[in-house]
Write a protein that holds these residues in place. Structure first.
Motif, PDB file in Angstrom:
ATOM      1  N   ARG A  68       0.844  -1.188   0.000  1.00 42.07           N
ATOM      2  CA  ARG A  68       0.000   0.000   0.000  1.00 42.07           C
ATOM      3  C   ARG A  68       0.889   1.252   0.000  1.00 42.07           C
ATOM      4  O   ARG A  68       1.785   1.382   0.834  1.00 42.07           O
ATOM      5  CB  ARG A  68      -0.928   0.026   1.219  1.00 42.07           C
ATOM      6  N   VAL A  69       0.595   2.139  -0.933  1.00 40.75           N
ATOM      7  CA  VAL A  69       1.386   3.361  -1.085  1.00 40.75           C
ATOM      8  C   VAL A  69       0.850   4.461  -0.175  1.00 40.75           C
ATOM      9  O   VAL A  69      -0.365   4.672  -0.091  1.00 40.75           O
ATOM     10  CB  VAL A  69       1.349   3.844  -2.556  1.00 40.75           C
ATOM     11  N   LYS A  70       1.771   5.159   0.464  1.00 38.18           N
ATOM     12  CA  LYS A  70       1.420   6.361   1.214  1.00 38.18           C
ATOM     13  C   LYS A  70       2.383   7.480   0.803  1.00 38.18           C
ATOM     14  O   LYS A  70       3.603   7.298   0.865  1.00 38.18           O
ATOM     15  CB  LYS A  70       1.511   6.130   2.725  1.00 38.18           C
ATOM     16  N   GLU A  97       6.071   5.772   0.955  1.00 36.36           N
ATOM     17  CA  GLU A  97       6.113   4.832   2.076  1.00 36.36           C
ATOM     18  C   GLU A  97       5.207   3.643   1.789  1.00 36.36           C
ATOM     19  O   GLU A  97       4.121   3.790   1.222  1.00 36.36           O
ATOM     20  CB  GLU A  97       5.668   5.525   3.364  1.00 36.36           C
ATOM     21  N   ASN A  98       5.661   2.446   2.178  1.00 30.78           N
ATOM     22  CA  ASN A  98       4.854   1.238   2.040  1.00 30.78           C
ATOM     23  C   ASN A  98       4.164   0.960   3.379  1.00 30.78           C
ATOM     24  O   ASN A  98       4.807   0.541   4.350  1.00 30.78           O
ATOM     25  CB  ASN A  98       5.730   0.049   1.633  1.00 30.78           C
ATOM     26  N   VAL A  99       2.873   1.197   3.452  1.00 32.96           N
ATOM     27  CA  VAL A  99       2.117   0.958   4.679  1.00 32.96           C
ATOM     28  C   VAL A  99       1.295  -0.332   4.558  1.00 32.96           C
ATOM     29  O   VAL A  99       0.389  -0.566   5.370  1.00 32.96           O
ATOM     30  CB  VAL A  99       1.188   2.152   4.997  1.00 32.96           C
ATOM     31  N   GLY A 128       6.569  -0.881   5.903  1.00 33.99           N
ATOM     32  CA  GLY A 128       7.082   0.034   6.918  1.00 33.99           C
ATOM     33  C   GLY A 128       8.277   0.843   6.481  1.00 33.99           C
ATOM     34  O   GLY A 128       8.734   1.734   7.209  1.00 33.99           O
ATOM     35  N   ASP A 129       8.819   0.585   5.283  1.00 33.85           N
ATOM     36  CA  ASP A 129      10.001   1.288   4.794  1.00 33.85           C
ATOM     37  C   ASP A 129       9.590   2.359   3.777  1.00 33.85           C
ATOM     38  O   ASP A 129       8.445   2.416   3.326  1.00 33.85           O
ATOM     39  CB  ASP A 129      10.970   0.290   4.161  1.00 33.85           C
ATOM     40  N   LYS A 130      10.570   3.217   3.395  1.00 37.77           N
ATOM     41  CA  LYS A 130      10.327   4.314   2.448  1.00 37.77           C
ATOM     42  C   LYS A 130      11.342   4.284   1.316  1.00 37.77           C
ATOM     43  O   LYS A 130      12.462   3.792   1.486  1.00 37.77           O
ATOM     44  CB  LYS A 130      10.413   5.682   3.138  1.00 37.77           C
TER      45      LYS A 130
END
Length: 423
Positions: A68-70, A97-99, A128-130
């Motif tokens: 999921r993209v943030k 960010e990957n949420v 949890g990483d960017k």
């Protein structure tokens, strides 16, 4: 009959098999590659179209784990910058960010302009990483409003691509509105005025408005032009002006009017309004003046002659080994004899440019008041290499015709010639 039907069925089966095999072969030879989408401005609007709600729900129901993209920022506004080499290149960092609960895959998509480029710090982003998207731009070839974007493709089923934009405004310490003063299709007997404004944007070190002053005004042709410029209060900018982002940032305002007086020679012209000001950044500010003067009694046409905008003969690129020849037709509506004494070439630039006139027969002139003179214009074979492309009039070629029944009534017809002799 059975044999005939069997033959048809076998033929159809073979056709389908061959068609499938060819299709599979082409797909294997030409796999889709996201890198093919780079530098494709026409593809930019269509890359990674978002799925419908039903499709997204369907995919999610089959995948318990999904990326999921943030994104917290997709537009960066660098504001208003003074256009100079130190300000034209820029860089800004965006973050994805990957949420989600699965690895997010990223790839470079399209970019809308060759003046931009971008890199992605990683193509696989764990939950949890960017990842960092570094957006770079070079506005050396542009001015005014800057608004460009890039696209990053993802495997998020609900956001197939993420688009980042950079926008802003490049300006100079001083500008003219309009940027040049144009007198199009004015007549030789007309008095024509062109209003204009000068806007200053310079500020002092403490941020207060710089008090711009004009100390000297010069015109390259004061015989045919006069100008008046007065300083105005910046508070007099209209509400419409303030809707223009550029005008809204102005710190100084001048109102001016340039008047062209009667008697301008027929043909195209390029002049300059030159201002000396008290700014160290822009001590000399110039406003181009151009136009095309016509006469109701004289018309000029030709295959390479622009009789609509600037009255210029445009030969453009000329090969040295071949040269180039074109024609002009000068139509004189006045009842006057057309010969080498009344209509002739007064001068050319460069001197080796060849112009020959062909006059109508005397018998025809006796029955028709209209005189049509053919002018052959030639850049000769073996002409010296070099360019006469402008934009200043001193850097253009030129043909000057003299037209008139007597020296007292004759007038000049000036035809600028744009060309470059190449190997």
């Amino acid at each position: 009959m059975r044999v005939f039907l069997i033959s048809i069925l076998v033929g159809c089966a073979l056709g389908l098999g061959v068609g499938y095999g060819l299709g599979a072969t082409r797909s294997a030879l030409r796999p889709w590659d996201v890198s093919l989408e780079e530098n494709r401005g026409d593809v930019f609007a269509n890359v990674g179209k978002k799925e419908t709600h039903e499709e997204a729900e369907h995919d999610h129901s089959h995948d318990e784990k999904a990326p999921r993209v943030k994104v917290d920022e997709i537009v960066y506004d660098f504001g208003i910058l003074e256009k100079n080499p130190s300000q034209e290149k820029g860089e800004h960092l965006f973050y994805i960010e990957n949420v989600g609960t699965d690895t997010l895959k990223l790839a470079k998509g399209a970019k809308a302009c060759f003046c931009t480029d971008f890199t992605i710090s990683k193509t696989s982003v764990k939950p949890g990483d960017k990842a960092t998207v570094t957006f770079k731009w070079d506005a050396a070839r542009s001015g005014g409003v800057f608004n460009q974007g890039v696209s990053v493709l993802t495997n998020d089923p609900e956001m197939k691509d993420v688009r980042f934009y950079v926008k802003g405004l490049y300006t100079a310490p001083i500008i003219s509105d309009p940027s040049e003063l144009v007198f199009q299709s004015a007549t030789t007997s007309a008095t024509v005025a062109r209003p204009f404004r000068i806007l200053g944007f310079e500020k002092n070190e403490d941020g207060s408005p710089f008090d711009l002053q004009i100390t000297k005004i010069e015109l390259t042709d004061p015989e045919h032009f006069e100008v008046e410029i007065n300083k105005d209060d910046i508070a007099n900018l209209t509400p419409e002006d303030h809707e223009n982002r550029l005008h809204d940032e102005a710190t100084n305002l001048f109102n001016g009017a340039l008047t062209m007086k009667p008697g301008m020679p027929q043909g195209a012209f390029q002049e300059m309004l030159r201002l000396t000001v008290n700014s160290e950044k822009t001590p000399i500010f110039e406003i181009p003046i151009r136009g095309h003067i016509i006469s109701s009694a004289i018309k000029v046409v030709g295959p390479l002659y622009d009789d609509k905008i600037d009255g210029m003969l445009k030969l453009d690129s000329v090969k040295q080994e071949t040269g180039k020849t074109t024609t002009l037709r000068i139509t004189v509506l006045e009842a006057m004899p057309a010969n080498s004494e009344t209509i002739f070439v007064k001068g050319v630039k460069p001197k080796w440019l060849k112009v020959e006139l062909t006059y109508p027969p005397e018998e025809l002139q006796k029955v028709s008041p209209i005189r049509m003179i053919e002018a052959s214009v030639q850049v000769p074979q073996g002409a010296p290499l070099g360019g006469f492309m402008g934009p200043d009039k001193d850097r253009l070629g030129e043909i000057v015709f003299s037209i008139g029944a007597t020296p007292e009534t004759s007038q000049e017809l000036v035809v600028p010639v744009r060309f470059a002799v190449t190997p």
